[in-house]
Design a protein around this motif. Structure first.
Motif, PDB file in Angstrom:
ATOM      1  N   TYR A   1       4.954 -15.596   3.062  1.00 28.67           N
ATOM      2  CA  TYR A   1       3.779 -15.032   3.734  1.00 28.67           C
ATOM      3  C   TYR A   1       3.010 -16.131   4.460  1.00 28.67           C
ATOM      4  O   TYR A   1       2.528 -15.933   5.580  1.00 28.67           O
ATOM      5  N   GLN A   2       2.937 -17.302   3.850  1.00 35.26           N
ATOM      6  CA  GLN A   2       2.220 -18.421   4.466  1.00 35.26           C
ATOM      7  C   GLN A   2       2.869 -18.834   5.789  1.00 35.26           C
ATOM      8  O   GLN A   2       2.156 -19.185   6.745  1.00 35.26           O
TER       9      GLN A   2
ATOM     10  N   TRP B   1       8.430 -12.883   2.257  1.00 32.01           N
ATOM     11  CA  TRP B   1       7.320 -11.949   2.034  1.00 32.01           C
ATOM     12  C   TRP B   1       7.811 -10.541   1.658  1.00 32.01           C
ATOM     13  O   TRP B   1       7.423  -9.995   0.628  1.00 32.01           O
TER      14      TRP B   1
ATOM     15  N   ARG C   1       4.818 -15.872  -1.737  1.00 32.57           N
ATOM     16  CA  ARG C   1       3.604 -16.501  -1.185  1.00 32.57           C
ATOM     17  C   ARG C   1       3.961 -17.488  -0.087  1.00 32.57           C
ATOM     18  O   ARG C   1       3.308 -17.556   0.949  1.00 32.57           O
TER      19      ARG C   1
ATOM     20  N   SER D   1       7.726 -14.895  -7.093  1.00 28.67           N
ATOM     21  CA  SER D   1       6.342 -14.790  -6.617  1.00 28.67           C
ATOM     22  C   SER D   1       6.001 -15.995  -5.751  1.00 28.67           C
ATOM     23  O   SER D   1       5.314 -15.880  -4.743  1.00 28.67           O
TER      24      SER D   1
END
Ligand SMILES: [Fe+2]
Ligand SMILES: [Fe+2]
Ligand SMILES: [Fe+2]
Lengths: 331, 258
Positions: free
Chosen positions: A182-183, A142, A179, A175
């Motif tokens: 972050y997940q 992240w 993601r 990118s």
């Protein structure tokens, strides 16, 4: 970003009048946003600066595998293990791809890697921090890949063609990493136990400031930035990029239900940006000089891998020669 | 195994063997992350490891459905102790130098290749489809590992020495891979999995061919063999592999999600 404090060799930017005809033509091309290709004439300073920047970036991708490799053997589920393995493989690919872009400038990959192992060149300071819990695999994706993207999205428009194209390809994967990272954190915060949530906050506390340092020193402390901007190797200043990163990251942080270890972090209505506290630049320069928590281990690991693999590469060369010889004899 | 073993029991056991071997070898390759002898090898090793752990997941998922006792694929991978693991002894051996890494890979790949080639034809569609995807991946693994065995064997004096030593040291773990027990016999009779004699012959044939081309000396036919993985008697290495691999699941047993 993965390239911090790249030396340009220029004390100040030359005006068009001071330039030789070749230099002037080159600068006009840059100003007109025409991409420079490997076969085009370029000033030595431009070439050297790019080699430094691209090699720093490539080294960072490769060294960056180590803090994640630290958890790939302990990933908690099959899904997370596979994701992390795929991410690490992507980073190795980024390294290879960037070294190739660098070689179009006449530099040699092995020589540049030797310089890294001798401690003569840098890689991103962020990879000198240890990964201490599983949530770090989320935070690194992240924040670290996230900070890299902010820088690299701009670099897609960098003036050197091969570097620009490498950035376009790499950004897509970064990118995805962001993601995914972050997940990991989001799942832990939403469905995790108290212990797992603490893991996340602890991880953010440790990586917050080092991530902000990834953009390099403040503009007034970046003597090389001006020349890099004039050559459009760099497209935005360190402070601009850092602010962009903070502005996009704080809402994500709040959505997680976590906090940053910065009491001065708050929205400034007037500026339309988040204000934030003073970065500990002493720590940044210490880490850059080799005095970070993991500098020694990271370089040692890389050096041992390449030095210890010398006999492997030697065997591959010897075998290839023998095979070639056999083919020639048969012909 | 008692004579009363049903085909269903044999299948569950066999699926765990396939899954565990893939998983443990994938884990061993993960240990090499950032430590490969070249950046290209870094990519290739992780690529092979990804294939293997991906295959492990497919086999575990099917095994979990058949066992049907509430355990998930993750439970099978991360919550079973060494005595319940059924991977080949070969794959749990340490990475050693790159000759050992590649020798271990080659001996396993050769077994894996012929095994999958036959599983592709299994009447059980699930097995056939998992095997079909895996077979394509393993074809590449085998090509790569046999190339490295040849490079080392017929490379420099040093690499030849190292490769011969690796072959000699690893050889004792090859026996159990190509010796069928009740489980494999039962399944073969049901049309699932390779003909044990054929598998052994194919494996030996290919291994001899590659070793010879690599100018290496194959160990003697009657060399002593180490056995036990099929009943959960492993080498001392497996306990440490699992201690690391299962750490989070064991340290946070209450965690429902990761
Ligand atoms: Fe990357
Ligand atoms: Fe990057
Ligand atoms: Fe990344």
């Amino acid at each position: 970003m993965y390239a911090q404090l790249v030396e340009t060799g220029a004390k100040r930017v030359k005006s068009l009048e001071e330039m030789s005809p070749e230099e002037r033509e080159f600068q006009l091309k840059i100003d007109a946003e025409t991409k420079i290709e490997a076969k085009n004439w370029m000033p030595e300073g431009y070439r050297k600066t790019l080699i430094r920047q691209i090699s720093q970036h490539a080294h960072s991708e490769v060294v960056g595998m180590l803090p994640e490799g630290n958890w790939v053997t302990r990933a908690p589920t099959l899904k997370r293990k596979l994701q992390l393995m795929a991410k690490i493989q992507d980073e190795a690919g980024h390294g290879l791809y960037l070294y190739s872009a660098m070689e179009t400038l006449g530099a040699d990959r092995d020589e540049e890697i030797d310089k890294l192992h001798e401690g003569k060149v840098k890689y991103s300071s962020i990879f000198n921090y240890p990964t201490l819990n599983w949530a770090d695999m989320g935070t690194v994706g992240w924040l670290v890949d996230g900070a890299a993207i902010v820088n690299q999205v701009v670099l897609q428009r960098t003036s050197y063609g091969p570097y620009s194209r490498a950035m376009i390809r790499i950004c897509k994967e970064e990118s995805f990493h962001q993601r995914q990272g972050y997940q990991i954190l989001l799942d832990l915060m939403r469905e995790g136990t108290e212990e797992q949530k603490q893991m996340v906050q602890d991880s953010i506390n440790r990586f917050w400031w080092p991530s902000l340092m990834m953009f390099g020193p403040s503009d007034d402390q970046s003597p090389n930035s001006q020349q890099s901007m004039a050559w459009k190797i760099k497209r935005k200043s360190n402070d601009e990029l850092r602010q962009m990163f903070i502005d996009q990251t704080v809402p994500q942080l709040e959505f997680l239900g976590c906090t940053a270890p910065d009491p001065d972090l708050k929205w400034n209505e007037e500026r339309g940006h988040y204000d934030f506290g003073e970065i500990d630049w002493q720590e940044f320069y210490d880490v850059l000089k080799g005095n970070g928590p993991c500098n020694k281990e990271r370089i040692e690991t890389r050096k041992n891998a390449i030095d210890g693999g010398a006999w492997v590469r030697e065997a591959a060369r010897a075998y290839a020669e023998k095979q070639q010889q056999k083919q020639q004899n048969a012909a | 195994m008692s004579k009363a073993m049903t085909q269903q029991e044999a299948l569950q056991e066999y699926l765990l063997r396939l899954a565990d071997s893939d998983m443990i070898l994938g884990q061993r390759l993960c240990e090499l992350c950032g430590k490969a002898p070249a950046l290209e090898e870094e990519m290739a090793l992780m690529n092979v490891a990804l294939d293997l752990v991906g295959q492990a997941r497919n086999w575990y998922e099917y095994a979990a459905e058949l066992i049907d006792d509430g355990r998930s694929a993750d439970d099978l991978a991360f919550r079973r102790d060494a005595h319940d693991y059924r991977n080949a002894l070969m794959v749990e051996q340490p990475n050693g130098d790159y000759a050992v890494t590649m020798g271990r890979q080659f001996f396993f790949d050769a077994w894996h290749y012929f095994t999958l080639a036959s599983l592709v034809k299994a009447p059980d569609e699930r097995i056939a489809s998992i095997a079909a995807k895996a077979a394509k991946e393993v074809q590449y693994h085998l090509r790569r590992s046999s190339e490295w065995v040849k490079r080392f064997g017929d490379g420099t004096e040093e690499s030849h020495q190292r490769m011969q030593t690796a072959v000699d040291d690893l050889w004792r773990f090859t026996g159990e891979m190509i010796e069928a027990d009740d489980v494999e016999q039962t399944l073969f009779k049901a049309g699932i999995g390779p003909n044990p004699e054929q598998l052994a012959a194919d494996w030996k044939g290919l291994v001899n061919e590659v070793l010879t081309e690599a100018t290496l000396t194959p160990p003697p036919e009657d060399a002593w063999m180490y056995r036990g993985a099929k009943v959960g008697h492993h080498t001392e290495h497996l306990g440490y592999i699992l201690a690391e691999m299962q750490f989070l699941q064991r340290a946070y047993p209450d965690a429902k999600t990761w």
